[in-house]
Design a protein around this motif. Structure first.
Motif, PDB file in Angstrom:
ATOM      1  N   ASP A  46       0.861  -1.178   0.000  1.00 19.79           N
ATOM      2  CA  ASP A  46       0.000   0.000   0.000  1.00 19.79           C
ATOM      3  C   ASP A  46       0.903   1.236   0.000  1.00 19.79           C
ATOM      4  O   ASP A  46       1.703   1.399  -0.886  1.00 19.79           O
ATOM      5  N   ASP A  47       0.797   2.093   1.025  1.00 19.25           N
ATOM      6  CA  ASP A  47       1.631   3.307   1.066  1.00 19.25           C
ATOM      7  C   ASP A  47       2.852   3.142   1.956  1.00 19.25           C
ATOM      8  O   ASP A  47       3.613   4.095   2.166  1.00 19.25           O
ATOM      9  N   ASP A  48       3.026   1.956   2.499  1.00 22.65           N
ATOM     10  CA  ASP A  48       4.150   1.704   3.405  1.00 22.65           C
ATOM     11  C   ASP A  48       5.399   1.363   2.590  1.00 22.65           C
ATOM     12  O   ASP A  48       5.455   0.334   1.915  1.00 22.65           O
ATOM     13  N   LYS A  49       6.403   2.256   2.650  1.00 17.40           N
ATOM     14  CA  LYS A  49       7.652   2.034   1.922  1.00 17.40           C
ATOM     15  C   LYS A  49       8.656   1.354   2.849  1.00 17.40           C
ATOM     16  O   LYS A  49       8.920   1.834   3.946  1.00 17.40           O
ATOM     17  N   ILE A  50       9.207   0.250   2.373  1.00 19.65           N
ATOM     18  CA  ILE A  50      10.148  -0.532   3.186  1.00 19.65           C
ATOM     19  C   ILE A  50      11.536  -0.405   2.568  1.00 19.65           C
ATOM     20  O   ILE A  50      11.721  -0.640   1.370  1.00 19.65           O
ATOM     21  N   PHE A  55      15.650  -4.776   4.421  1.00 19.98           N
ATOM     22  CA  PHE A  55      15.684  -6.089   3.780  1.00 19.98           C
ATOM     23  C   PHE A  55      17.077  -6.714   3.870  1.00 19.98           C
ATOM     24  O   PHE A  55      17.210  -7.913   4.112  1.00 19.98           O
ATOM     25  N   ILE A  56      18.115  -5.903   3.709  1.00 17.05           N
ATOM     26  CA  ILE A  56      19.488  -6.416   3.831  1.00 17.05           C
ATOM     27  C   ILE A  56      19.712  -6.969   5.233  1.00 17.05           C
ATOM     28  O   ILE A  56      20.313  -8.026   5.416  1.00 17.05           O
ATOM     29  N   ASN A  57      19.213  -6.261   6.243  1.00 15.90           N
ATOM     30  CA  ASN A  57      19.332  -6.755   7.622  1.00 15.90           C
ATOM     31  C   ASN A  57      18.615  -8.093   7.781  1.00 15.90           C
ATOM     32  O   ASN A  57      19.084  -8.996   8.473  1.00 15.90           O
ATOM     33  N   ASN A  71      21.223 -15.422  -6.132  1.00 14.80           N
ATOM     34  CA  ASN A  71      20.040 -14.647  -6.527  1.00 14.80           C
ATOM     35  C   ASN A  71      18.733 -15.335  -6.158  1.00 14.80           C
ATOM     36  O   ASN A  71      17.769 -14.689  -5.737  1.00 14.80           O
ATOM     37  N   GLU A  72      18.688 -16.666  -6.323  1.00 18.26           N
ATOM     38  CA  GLU A  72      17.456 -17.404  -6.010  1.00 18.26           C
ATOM     39  C   GLU A  72      17.123 -17.308  -4.526  1.00 18.26           C
ATOM     40  O   GLU A  72      15.955 -17.140  -4.148  1.00 18.26           O
ATOM     41  N   ILE A  73      18.149 -17.413  -3.679  1.00 13.87           N
ATOM     42  CA  ILE A  73      17.927 -17.321  -2.234  1.00 13.87           C
ATOM     43  C   ILE A  73      17.437 -15.929  -1.866  1.00 13.87           C
ATOM     44  O   ILE A  73      16.519 -15.769  -1.048  1.00 13.87           O
ATOM     45  N   ILE A  74      18.029 -14.903  -2.478  1.00  9.88           N
ATOM     46  CA  ILE A  74      17.610 -13.525  -2.175  1.00  9.88           C
ATOM     47  C   ILE A  74      16.155 -13.309  -2.574  1.00  9.88           C
ATOM     48  O   ILE A  74      15.376 -12.700  -1.832  1.00  9.88           O
ATOM     49  N   GLU A  75      15.751 -13.830  -3.738  1.00 11.86           N
ATOM     50  CA  GLU A  75      14.352 -13.669  -4.166  1.00 11.86           C
ATOM     51  C   GLU A  75      13.407 -14.414  -3.231  1.00 11.86           C
ATOM     52  O   GLU A  75      12.344 -13.898  -2.875  1.00 11.86           O
ATOM     53  N   ALA A  76      13.797 -15.625  -2.824  1.00  9.08           N
ATOM     54  CA  ALA A  76      12.963 -16.390  -1.894  1.00  9.08           C
ATOM     55  C   ALA A  76      12.843 -15.657  -0.562  1.00  9.08           C
ATOM     56  O   ALA A  76      11.762 -15.593   0.037  1.00  9.08           O
ATOM     57  N   LEU A  77      13.946 -15.076  -0.099  1.00  9.06           N
ATOM     58  CA  LEU A  77      13.916 -14.329   1.157  1.00  9.06           C
ATOM     59  C   LEU A  77      13.067 -13.068   1.032  1.00  9.06           C
ATOM     60  O   LEU A  77      12.418 -12.652   1.996  1.00  9.06           O
ATOM     61  N   LEU A  78      13.053 -12.462  -0.165  1.00 10.64           N
ATOM     62  CA  LEU A  78      12.213 -11.281  -0.354  1.00 10.64           C
ATOM     63  C   LEU A  78      10.742 -11.637  -0.198  1.00 10.64           C
ATOM     64  O   LEU A  78       9.981 -10.921   0.454  1.00 10.64           O
ATOM     65  N   VAL A 477      20.510  -5.104  -4.409  1.00  5.45           N
ATOM     66  CA  VAL A 477      20.739  -6.003  -3.260  1.00  5.45           C
ATOM     67  C   VAL A 477      21.496  -7.234  -3.719  1.00  5.45           C
ATOM     68  O   VAL A 477      22.439  -7.676  -3.051  1.00  5.45           O
ATOM     69  N   LYS A 478      21.105  -7.796  -4.862  1.00  3.81           N
ATOM     70  CA  LYS A 478      21.797  -8.979  -5.394  1.00  3.81           C
ATOM     71  C   LYS A 478      23.271  -8.656  -5.647  1.00  3.81           C
ATOM     72  O   LYS A 478      24.155  -9.440  -5.313  1.00  3.81           O
ATOM     73  N   ASN A 479      23.515  -7.491  -6.221  1.00  2.00           N
ATOM     74  CA  ASN A 479      24.905  -7.095  -6.498  1.00  2.00           C
ATOM     75  C   ASN A 479      25.665  -6.864  -5.198  1.00  2.00           C
ATOM     76  O   ASN A 479      26.855  -7.170  -5.121  1.00  2.00           O
ATOM     77  N   TYR A 480      24.974  -6.347  -4.201  1.00  5.63           N
ATOM     78  CA  TYR A 480      25.615  -6.109  -2.897  1.00  5.63           C
ATOM     79  C   TYR A 480      26.147  -7.396  -2.300  1.00  5.63           C
ATOM     80  O   TYR A 480      27.254  -7.429  -1.726  1.00  5.63           O
TER      81      TYR A 480
END
Length: 481
Positions: A46-50, A55-57, A71-78, A477-480
């Motif tokens: 909605d209007d809540d920006k995260i 997410f990195i934390n 990348n797959e793990i990062i997407e699953a974690l997202l 984030v993936k590049n990080y």
């Protein structure tokens, strides 16, 4: 931190720290991705920006080490992260709050914190120190987990299966099934004897399968002695390594670099992905990781610098060759025949399955296969879905998915065991409330009922919230990592 906690994988603590939402928020239809906008925002609900940092934390707290993240793990974690945020929104909406008293009770009731059957503050603190856990984060996660549990209890807590539903689940698992079956491997044995012409034809039509790629390279091992004249890894050594890296970027080849830095000792090597030369002798110079690095070299960028186990290698790809294995080679011939058998087996079984799907195969066809191939049928009674006295459990489970008077193919994933099965008769069973196993099936029915409710709840949340993922930020984030 999670590495240290893995021994608690079935415990209260694993549930706290993994904190993967019970409802599978994975397959929803996302809102429009950000075409532009704040690169510090990973997702909007909605209007809540995260923020990206939040997410990195989250990723850091759930990974044993950064090196293991892909990348797959990062997407699953997202998706898990978004699911957690949706739960937090719902918890806030229903004003679910864990009191201090309840919070303390949860901690004090954990066996790991007890000494002489009583809560020990010392044991609690020892646990936190030993596992490098911040007490504030730990207790915050306890609260979040319990609030989530209360929300899900609120959603599915009133689910009570009827006696009929309990009997349905009991019967589904325990009904008796009289079956006849044919081992299709016995049928196929008559079809897997090939003439020389058939083998040759299959080989000619599938030569690409039997190609071996060989890579020819030039390389120099870069050690301190070669680059600096000394044996230790000094600042000068690493400056030379940086200089070589810069020369690679300029487009220099191994010969140019070798002449410029006077390092010499260029070697040549040719090998395939198995690390064997053209005589199929194993090379011992490169490890499997180094061989993978060579096979990942792009022809547009043929020179690379590789570090492996405190060693540096300057490598140049000279050429790639595709060599077709000779059919006269015994190993190649075995592989060709094996592949031909697999193809015939797969096609035969697929043909029967397609006929069954199109209602073009019945008991008469079942008997016909038995007669024409001179293969007998076996008759058994399966006592339950877990009866594996004759057939493997996963095959029995397949049989229990179909109704009476149905012909099916039950097979494992590799087609090593395949059976044509006729389900002759099903004897339904029921369970009385006084039976000692009744509670087991009552709990099973309740769990299934609650899971159905959670799926409905997930569908509701899909429509309730607008979820926008910032894919540019996700790439960052993936590049990080």
């Amino acid at each position: 931190m999670l590495e240290k906690l893995r021994k608690f994988s079935n415990s209260f603590f694993a549930k706290i720290f993994l904190f993967i939402v019970a409802i599978p928020f994975v397959f929803w239809g996302m809102g429009d991705l950000f075409s532009s906008g704040n690169q510090k925002t990973i997702v909007k609900i909605d209007d809540d920006k995260i923020s990206i940092q939040e997410f990195i934390n989250y990723v850091n707290s759930r990974s044993s080490s950064v090196q293991n993240i892909n990348n797959e793990i990062i997407e699953a974690l997202l998706y898990s992260f978004i699911g957690q945020k949706l739960i937090e929104h719902e918890v806030e909406k229903y004003n679910i709050i864990l009191s201090d008293k309840s919070h303390a009770k949860i901690i004090k009731n954990q066996e790991i914190f007890k000494k002489d059957d009583k809560f020990s503050r010392t044991e609690y603190e020892k646990f936190l120190i030993k596992n490098n856990i911040n007490i504030i984060d730990f207790e915050k996660n306890i609260s979040a987990q319990e609030e989530k549990n209360q929300l899900l209890s609120f959603i599915g807590g009133g689910a009570t299966p009827s006696h009929a539903l309990v009997n349905y689940d009991y019967n589904k698992n325990n009904q008796k099934r009289s079956i006849e079956f044919i081992n299709l491997n016995d049928v196929l044995n008559n079809k897997l004897n090939f003439s020389e012409d058939q083998i040759q034809e299959f080989y000619n039509n599938n030569k690409d399968i039997y190609k071996i790629i060989f890579k020819s390279i030039k390389f120099v091992e870069l050690n301190p002695k070669i680059l600096t004249g000394k044996n230790e890894f000094s600042d000068l050594f690493f400056k030379k390594i940086d200089e070589i890296d810069d020369l690679i970027v300029e487009g220099r080849n191994v010969k140019n670099i070798s002449e410029k830095l006077n390092i010499g000792n260029i070697k040549n090597l040719t090998f395939n992905e198995s690390g064997k030369d053209k005589n199929f002798e194993k090379i011992n110079i490169f490890s499997s990781e180094m061989i993978d690095s060579v096979f990942n070299i792009k022809e547009s960028e043929p020179v690379i610098l590789v570090e492996h186990k405190d060693k540096y290698f300057l490598i140049e790809l000279v050429k790639s060759e595709d060599l077709v294995k000779n059919l006269n080679d015994s190993n190649t011939r075995k592989k060709v025949v094996s592949d031909l058998k697999s193809k015939v087996r797969r096609n035969y079984i697929s043909d029967i399955i397609n006929k069954i799907k199109n209602n073009e195969f019945d008991k008469e066809d079942f008997d016909k296969i038995s007669k024409e191939n001179n293969v007998g049928t076996k008759k058994i009674i399966l006592q339950s879905v877990n009866d594996e006295k004759v057939l493997k459990k996963d095959l029995v489970k397949q049989i229990y998915l179909y109704p009476q008077n149905k012909v099916i193919v039950a097979t494992d994933i590799g087609l090593t065991e395949s059976y044509l099965v006729y389900i002759k008769k099903i004897n339904n069973v029921s369970i009385d409330e006084k039976n000692k196993e009744y509670k087991k099936y009552y709990d099973l029915s309740k769990a299934i009922l609650k899971n159905d409710l959670y799926k409905t709840y997930e569908t509701y949340l899909r429509k309730k919230y607008k979820i926008d993922i910032n894919y540019k930020a996700l790439d960052n984030v993936k590049n990080y990592f």
